[in-house]
Each structure stands twice: as C-alpha cells, then as structure tokens.
Design an enzyme around this catalytic site. Structure first.
Site, PDB file in Angstrom:
ATOM      1  N   ILE A 179       0.827  -1.205   0.000  1.00 32.78           N
ATOM      2  CA  ILE A 179       0.000   0.000   0.000  1.00 32.78           C
ATOM      3  C   ILE A 179       0.865   1.261   0.000  1.00 32.78           C
ATOM      4  O   ILE A 179       0.415   2.338   0.400  1.00 32.78           O
ATOM      5  CB  ILE A 179      -0.976   0.011   1.198  1.00 32.78           C
ATOM      6  CG1 ILE A 179      -0.217  -0.153   2.517  1.00 32.78           C
ATOM      7  CG2 ILE A 179      -2.017  -1.081   1.038  1.00 32.78           C
ATOM      8  CD1 ILE A 179      -1.094  -0.018   3.754  1.00 32.78           C
ATOM      9  N   GLY A 180       2.105   1.088  -0.457  1.00 26.11           N
ATOM     10  CA  GLY A 180       3.014   2.219  -0.527  1.00 26.11           C
ATOM     11  C   GLY A 180       4.176   2.121   0.429  1.00 26.11           C
ATOM     12  O   GLY A 180       5.125   2.909   0.354  1.00 26.11           O
ATOM     13  N   GLY A 182       6.290  -0.363   0.669  1.00 23.20           N
ATOM     14  CA  GLY A 182       7.451  -0.993   0.056  1.00 23.20           C
ATOM     15  C   GLY A 182       7.588  -2.472   0.321  1.00 23.20           C
ATOM     16  O   GLY A 182       8.687  -3.023   0.188  1.00 23.20           O
ATOM     17  N   SER A 219      -1.473  -5.009   7.832  1.00 25.58           N
ATOM     18  CA  SER A 219      -1.798  -4.237   9.037  1.00 25.58           C
ATOM     19  C   SER A 219      -0.972  -4.818  10.169  1.00 25.58           C
ATOM     20  O   SER A 219      -0.267  -5.817  10.004  1.00 25.58           O
ATOM     21  CB  SER A 219      -3.295  -4.337   9.376  1.00 25.58           C
ATOM     22  OG  SER A 219      -3.634  -5.638   9.778  1.00 25.58           O
ATOM     23  N   THR A 224       6.830  -7.116   6.939  1.00 27.86           N
ATOM     24  CA  THR A 224       8.274  -7.363   6.914  1.00 27.86           C
ATOM     25  C   THR A 224       8.624  -8.533   7.824  1.00 27.86           C
ATOM     26  O   THR A 224       9.437  -9.397   7.467  1.00 27.86           O
ATOM     27  CB  THR A 224       9.050  -6.108   7.346  1.00 27.86           C
ATOM     28  OG1 THR A 224       8.865  -5.088   6.368  1.00 27.86           O
ATOM     29  CG2 THR A 224      10.539  -6.401   7.487  1.00 27.86           C
ATOM     30  N   GLU A 412       3.737   0.980  12.137  1.00 28.65           N
ATOM     31  CA  GLU A 412       2.919   1.749  13.065  1.00 28.65           C
ATOM     32  C   GLU A 412       3.726   2.393  14.188  1.00 28.65           C
ATOM     33  O   GLU A 412       3.296   3.393  14.779  1.00 28.65           O
ATOM     34  CB  GLU A 412       1.830   0.842  13.636  1.00 28.65           C
ATOM     35  CG  GLU A 412       0.739   0.565  12.609  1.00 28.65           C
ATOM     36  CD  GLU A 412      -0.078  -0.659  12.937  1.00 28.65           C
ATOM     37  OE1 GLU A 412      -1.230  -0.504  13.353  1.00 28.65           O
ATOM     38  OE2 GLU A 412       0.446  -1.774  12.775  1.00 28.65           O
TER      39      GLU A 412
END
Length: 454
Positions: A179-180, A182, A219, A224, A412
């Site tokens: 979602i941006g 990476g 989420s 990663t 987050e």
C-alpha cells in the site's frame, strides 16, 4: 494504573480489537513491576470508528509519556535519563509477563538520542535566556514507543511460493499487499538473500489471489516480519533443493542462466540442465512453498501471556518554537531513533519514519473530527510539506531472534512517539499542558492564560 475508554461509535467495527491491544502497550517500553490496565470500546451515537495506524497505542502513549515527564521532574532526574533507567531490557518481564532474551532495543534508541538531547536543551535554554521580551519560547520534548508486530495472541500466518522455471526464470509469488510502504521491495530482497541471488534476477507476482498464496492482511506492522520470514524460509528451502540436486554442500555458490544452473564448490563445478527436469503442477522444475506463523500465546484472565513474538522500539526528540501571543507552534527539528532489528532497505525505513511522524503531527496539532460539523478536508486539516520539521533519522539495529535476518516491523511504531514528544516540548517551552488534542492555537492560548493566572 491505566484506564482507557474508546469511542467505537454506533457499530463495533475494529473498536474491540483496538481496545484489546492498548492494555498490553500502555506501560510503554519500560519495566514496571506494578501495573494494571483496562480499556473499553464504548458504543455511542456517533459514526463508527475504524482502525488507524497504531491501533489505540498512540493515544495511550500520550498519557504514559507525558506522565513520565512529570515524574522525572518530580524526582529531579533528567527526563531522558529517567527513561533510560526504567527502560525494558532483555531478561526482564513485560507487563504481560513475557520475557525476551534477545532483541529489546529501547535502551539503545534512547542512548542514541543522548548527544542530540544535550545539544537541543542547551540551545533552547540559551535562546530563552536571551529572549529579551520576545514572544517566542523554545522547548524540547521526548516520546518513546514499543509496538507488537502482528495480531494480538492470534494466528496470522503468511505463505510464500518461490520457483524456478525450465528456462531459468526465478519467480516469487507473494500476496502481501503493498500500500506504498514498500513490501514488494523488502520481501523480494529477503527472498533473494535466502536464495543468494541478485534481487533484480527475480520476477515478482504479487497482489493476485489466483496466483499468490495468502500472506495475510497488511496491518499490525506484520509484513516485513511475518511475510518476510516466510520469504526467507522459502528462499533457503529452494536453495537447499538445488544444492541437493547438484550434490554439493551449503558452501557452494550458484549461477543461474538460460536453462542452466551451475554450482561451484572449490575447484569443482556441477551443471543442472533445467530443460531435462519435469515441471510440477505450477510449471516449476524447482519450487519451495513455506509458511511462517509467529509463536504467540493467548492472554489469561490477568492479561499474562505472549501476545506478540516481536516488538519494535523507538524514541523521538522534538525541538519546537511557541508563539506565546498567538498560540502557534512551529516544529523546528525532530531526531528519531527506531530499532528495526535489521534495516532490509534503509531508504524505505526512513520513508516510513517520516510518513509516521507526519501523521503524529496531525494527531498532535490539527486533525479534529467533530460529528455533524466536519464534512471534508477543508474542515479536517492534515499536515502538508510546510508543516514538517527538519529530520535527523538514526536507524538502530538490535537483532531480533524471530524476524527475518533479525528484522522487526516498523509501520505503526513511528507514529506513536510524535504527539507525546510535541506535547512534552510544549510544556518544556511554556509550562502548560494541553490534555485535549489537537493542541490548536486556541487551546494553547487558553492553557497559557490559565497558567499565567495561577
């Protein structure tokens, strides 16, 4: 003792999930022997609330980090030193009783900020001492964070498929939605390291549920860590298959070309002609599919257990200027120190940090939803480039035992310390506390007027 009430609106949505994560984190990244936390998701007649970056932890961190500043001042200890003394460390239990023998990096983050803290305080004190009637006051504030990567005490596996075709094409199937942030880049890098091939030699297939295994939701700062670990396992498993076929050891190096793999070990080389191998149902002559699910345990009735296999840690130092006649706040410089375990892609790490800080600035200073009044982005202000401070980013690497090559999640975490750092810097500059966010100029002025009347 912490108690949080979260307005979930007319429908539950993600409210219970947000409220469930908060008590685990409300202690902050500190060793606190006596701790009790409760949170509630409460139905009201307002629009339903969804999940947002940080899942309630930014709100609890505001309470906890501003309290730490007050406590440090009360006992006469430097605010940064107070945090270092109380920082969670390897071998110490968290608020849920979980003990990590490796990877707790909050102390390293705080210590990395020390020289910047000393400089910033000296400069702010010198400026304020020479103000000579100026309405501008400078302040310095700290905020720290920790954040569990993945779902709270629940299974959240990811599966990666990695294969080699008869023509030598290396294909990675990964279903993590980028979602941006990476994830396509990072997960491909990790898979390439597992197979020990250049990242540009891999063809990526992503975001197609017909062609990629399930990598779970994007989420909870999990991609990663969780999908990355699955990619590492798949890369290493695929490499082992090739080494067995070539009958060479783990020390051998591999070279891929059109229809051919060459294995080199010492003075010996072995060729594998891929066109002579039978493709499987997916069209691959070599293929590995690996799943990783973080080891967690449910919390008991007292909130004890293993809610997350990995936490990320961070600290931020904000330097700002306050116009005491207008109530406006100008953010001058922020120094960030985030422990990512292993920076798979340092540029993307910095991008995540700066994007998270931007959202933290919005939380602290301008974003305000008033039901029935806030209709669009003309009414609901968000930060722009002009609101950003100068950035000094310190990437801290304290290797984790579970994460791929020691890496931890970050997405987050980076939002959490920003608002506390801003509010603590505001109090440092002016002596006032703004408890109801955002700290808009009218609220700052009201607090200054009340403070001057005391």
């Amino acid at each position: 003792n912490f108690e949080g009430t979260f307005n979930t609106g007319a429908y539950a949505s993600w409210g219970p999930t947000v409220a469930n994560r908060v008590p685990v984190h409300a202690s902050g990244p500190y060793f606190i022997e006596n701790y009790r936390a409760k949170s509630y998701a409460v139905h009201t007649n307002t629009p339903s609330s969804g999940a947002f970056r940080g899942f309630g932890v930014p709100q609890s961190a505001i309470a906890q980090e501003t309290a730490f500043d007050l406590l440090a001042d009360k006992v006469g200890i430097d605010r940064l030193e107070f945090r270092i003394r109380n920082a969670l460390q390897n071998g110490l239990p968290t608020a849920t009783g979980q003990i990590f023998e490796k990877g707790v990096g909050i102390k390293e983050c705080l210590e990395a900020i020390q020289p910047h803290w000393a400089r910033a305080n000296a400069e702010a004190r010198a400026f304020n001492a020479k103000a000579n009637g100026s309405v501008i006051r400078k302040g310095v504030g700290l905020g720290s964070c920790w954040y569990g990567c993945g779902n709270t005490s629940l299974p959240n596996p990811s599966t990666i498929r990695f294969g080699i075709k008869a023509d030598g094409t290396i294909v990675l199937h990964q279903g993590a939605m980028d979602i941006g942030q990476g994830s396509n880049t990072v997960i491909t890098q990790i898979a390439a390291d597992g197979l020990r091939v250049p990242v540009h030699s891999i063809k990526l297939i992503d975001g197609d549920t017909d062609l990629t295994p399930d990598c779970g939701k994007t989420s909870a700062s999990r991609q990663t860590f969780v999908t990355g670990k699955a990619a590492q396992l798949a890369g290493e498993a695929l490499r082992r298959q090739i080494l067995r076929k070539a009958n060479v050891s783990e020390a051998a190096s591999l070279e891929f070309s059109d229809g051919l793999i060459k294995a080199y070990e010492g003075d010996t080389s072995v060729e594998i002609e891929l066109t002579r191998l039978e493709p499987n149902a997916f069209g691959y002559v070599f293929m590995a599919e690996e799943t990783y699910d973080p080891p967690v345990k449910a919390l008991d009735e007292k909130g004890q257990g293993m809610p997350y296999a990995v936490y990320g840690y961070g600290a931020q130092l904000m330097e700002l200027s306050v116009d005491t006649k207008l109530g406006t706040i100008k953010l001058d410089r922020i120094t960030t120190a985030h422990d990512v375990g292993k920076a798979i892609n340092p540029m993307l790490v910095e991008g995540q940090i700066e994007g998270g800080v931007a959202q933290g600035i919005g939380l602290a200073l301008m974003e305000d939803y008033l039901p029935g009044r806030t209709e669009n982005l003309h009414d609901y202000l968000i930060p722009t480039f002009g609101d950003m401070p100068e950035f000094v980013n310190l990437i801290i690497e304290v290797e984790d035992a579970e994460g791929p090559y020691g890496a931890k999640g970050l997405g987050e975490h980076v939002l959490i310390p920003t608002a506390p750092a801003i509010l603590n810097a505001l109090r440092d500059a002016t002596g006032v506390i703004v408890a109801a966010l955002p700290a808009t100029p009218d609220k700052v002025m009201a607090a200054l007027m009340a403070h001057n009347e005391e």
